[in-house]
Design an enzyme around this catalytic site. Structure first.
Site, mmCIF file in Angstrom:
data_model
loop_
_atom_site.group_PDB
_atom_site.id
_atom_site.type_symbol
_atom_site.label_atom_id
_atom_site.label_comp_id
_atom_site.label_asym_id
_atom_site.label_seq_id
_atom_site.Cartn_x
_atom_site.Cartn_y
_atom_site.Cartn_z
ATOM 1 N N GLU A 230 0.865 -1.088 -0.078
ATOM 2 C CA GLU A 230 -0.066 0.004 0.071
ATOM 3 C C GLU A 230 0.797 1.338 0.070
ATOM 4 O OE1 GLU A 230 -2.993 -0.181 3.195
ATOM 5 O OE2 GLU A 230 -2.888 2.000 3.252
ATOM 6 N N ASP A 232 0.392 5.164 0.542
ATOM 7 C CA ASP A 232 -0.377 6.069 1.045
ATOM 8 C C ASP A 232 0.164 7.468 0.609
ATOM 9 O OD1 ASP A 232 -2.046 4.278 2.241
ATOM 10 O OD2 ASP A 232 -1.262 4.353 4.169
ATOM 11 N N GLU A 235 -2.751 10.885 3.262
ATOM 12 C CA GLU A 235 -3.710 10.607 4.450
ATOM 13 C C GLU A 235 -3.868 11.875 5.114
ATOM 14 O OE1 GLU A 235 -4.582 6.465 5.901
ATOM 15 O OE2 GLU A 235 -2.455 6.661 6.071
ATOM 16 N N HIS A 246 3.909 1.380 2.743
ATOM 17 C CA HIS A 246 3.833 0.271 3.461
ATOM 18 C C HIS A 246 4.149 -0.971 2.795
ATOM 19 C CE1 HIS A 246 0.672 1.976 6.942
ATOM 20 N NE2 HIS A 246 0.683 2.668 5.804
#
Ligand SMILES: *[C@@H]1O[C@H](CO)[C@@H](O)[C@H](O)[C@H]1NC(C)=O
Ligand SMILES: CC(=O)N[C@H]1CO[C@H](CO)[C@@H](O)[C@@H]1O
Length: 458
Positions: A230, A232, A235, A246
């Site tokens: 993942e 990101d 956020e 991640h």
């Protein structure tokens, strides 16, 4: 060696025996809202051409009812045990419906703009937040190859208070989702928390052993979870923002089981093989408390542009760089203000230093392969996710407040934003900020330097 004819035959047999199908209901036709974006080439954001995309809401938000009636198969946060005595019968008995994007989910698009509203009171239900994916056509997700490229978008999160998260990110989902009805109905989600709140995993109902949430009237946790790398990109709310890769082992989609999943939904957060925490760059968390927020250098009371560069080649991801543009001015990401921490971008060295200076005993990003794993995940092609959510596990304090709350906020890495440690309780934000929303627009994607005018030497 097996001839190619035999191989084909074997593959056909395997898929015929393992394909799972979810039934599709007939009450509401599925019409994806159109959302245009731009593919850029050349330099400076001046040679971009329009791509006609469309977005789809994730399968988890959809009405699931018995195939020849209106009875809910899943109601609130529980499964109907008559329709769903076990997950195989459940898969056979229940149909998933099309979505009325605006009326039921508060999702609207206009040209290159997407608005996600937080609370939507529909005729039959109250919807909370949403998650959508960018599609290439009505049955395929758009796959983005990030390395060597730059992804740019405008965001207006002036109406996102403490506790909410208007997120834009990428996950290594399969391009066609799962089985039938596939990507058209938003199936196939996975992330580095090894999502166990999914009603269907790999095309099968996740009904057996489902535990309804104690503080979320719409959610629960199933036995199986879906994991993958993942990225990101974004956020954020109007108080804090984080850029966070991640890692995962393996990088692509895989199914985990029970506590072995780790992540947010499991008793042992670190039991799985994905990095639930990430190597984050949050300006506030690295000591720059006056950079991002209302009236600050990046003024979140107004719309601004977010640029993210994925430097590297092949599957070798070297560096994640961030710029902002507001009022025609390019704003570079700030240098950390914590002794010993240097660099305004994410590299493997930067993550190593974060682990050391924040004294993270467990730093799963590095354990599960660090930037090398993130790069391999990107090499698989990633699906663009845009969502708006509140946090029933940690009240979003990891993003916008001091966290963990029992530690001294002056210790490096604890303070992440100016929100109070008692903010972000879902019941509070849902009743006090029902009107909250996030608007994403003007997405541009192309080689490094192609989506905006990057000042020389930055
Ligand atoms: C559960 O589903 C059955 C049909 O399969 C239906 O008769 C029953 O009313 C449902 N129960 C609830 C609580 O909705
Ligand atoms: C996808 C899924 O959740 N499958 C489960 C169905 O039920 C069996 C029996 O309990 C589980 O072992 C599977 O994990």
């Amino acid at each position: 060696m097996v001839s190619s004819f035999t191989l084909k035959a074997i593959t056909a047999f395997l898929s015929a025996s393992t394909v799972t199908a979810q039934l599709v209901g007939k009450e509401q036709t599925e019409t994806h809202p159109r959302m245009a974006w731009k593919r850029c080439s050349g330099k400076g954001g001046n040679s971009c051409s329009n791509v006609n995309g469309e977005v789809v809401i994730d399968a988890n938000w959809r009405w699931l009812h018995v195939k020849d009636g209106y009875t809910n198969c899943y109601d609130g946060n529980e499964w109907n045990t008559t329709a769903c005595p076990d997950n195989a019968s459940c898969t056979k008995n229940c149909a998933i419906e099309g979505a009325d994007y605006r009326a039921t989910y508060g999702i609207t698009t206009s040209s290159d703009q997407l608005t996600l509203k937080f609370i939507t009171k529909g005729q039959y239900s109250t919807n909370i937040g949403s998650r959508v994916y960018m599609m290439k056509d009505s049955s395929n997700y758009e796959m983005f190859n990030l390395i060597g490229n730059e992804f740019t978008f405008d965001v207006d999160l002036s109406q996102l208070p403490c506790g909410l998260n208007g997120a834009l990110y990428f996950v290594s989902m399969p391009q066609k989702g799962h089985g039938e009805p596939g990507a058209k109905y938003g199936t196939g989600y996975c992330d580095a928390q090894c999502a166990r709140d999914l009603k269907f995993v790999d095309g099968q109902a996740n009904a057996e052993g489902w535990e309804p949430s104690s503080n979320d009237q719409n959610a629960g946790v199933g036995k199986k979870g879906a994991c993958c790398t993942e990225m990101d990109v974004w956020e954020a709310n109007s108080i804090s923002t984080a850029l966070t890769p991640h890692s995962c082992q393996p990088e692509g989609y895989f199914v985990c089981e029970e506590t072995g999943c780790g992540g947010t939904y499991s008793l042992d957060r670190y039991a799985g093989t994905c990095d639930a925490n990430g190597c984050d760059f949050n300006p506030y968390r690295v000591g720059v408390t006056d950079f991002y927020g209302k009236g600050m250098t990046v003024d979140t009371s107004k719309k601004f542009t977010v640029v993210t560069q994925f430097l590297g080649s092949g599957t070798d991801l070297r560096e994640l760089k961030r710029f902002y543009v507001q009022n025609g001015r390019v704003i570079v990401n700030p240098e950390p203000q914590i002794p010993g921490m240097t660099g305004n971008s994410i590299t493997q060295e930067w993550c190593d230093r974060e682990q050391e200076i924040f004294q993270e005993e467990i730093y799963p990003f590095n354990k599960w392969g660090g930037m090398a794993s993130m790069g391999r995940g990107m090499g698989l092609g990633m699906v663009l996710v845009m969502s708006l959510w509140d946090d029933h596990y940690a009240n979003m304090l990891w993003l916008d407040s001091s966290y963990p709350t029992d530690q001294d906020p002056s210790k490096p890495g604890i303070a992440r934003g100016s929100c109070s440690t008692d903010s972000g309780v879902p019941a509070d934000v849902e009743s006090n900020h029902a009107d909250a929303q996030v608007i994403f627009s003007n997405i541009k994607f192309g080689p490094i330097g192609s989506t905006f005018a990057q000042p020389s030497g930055t």
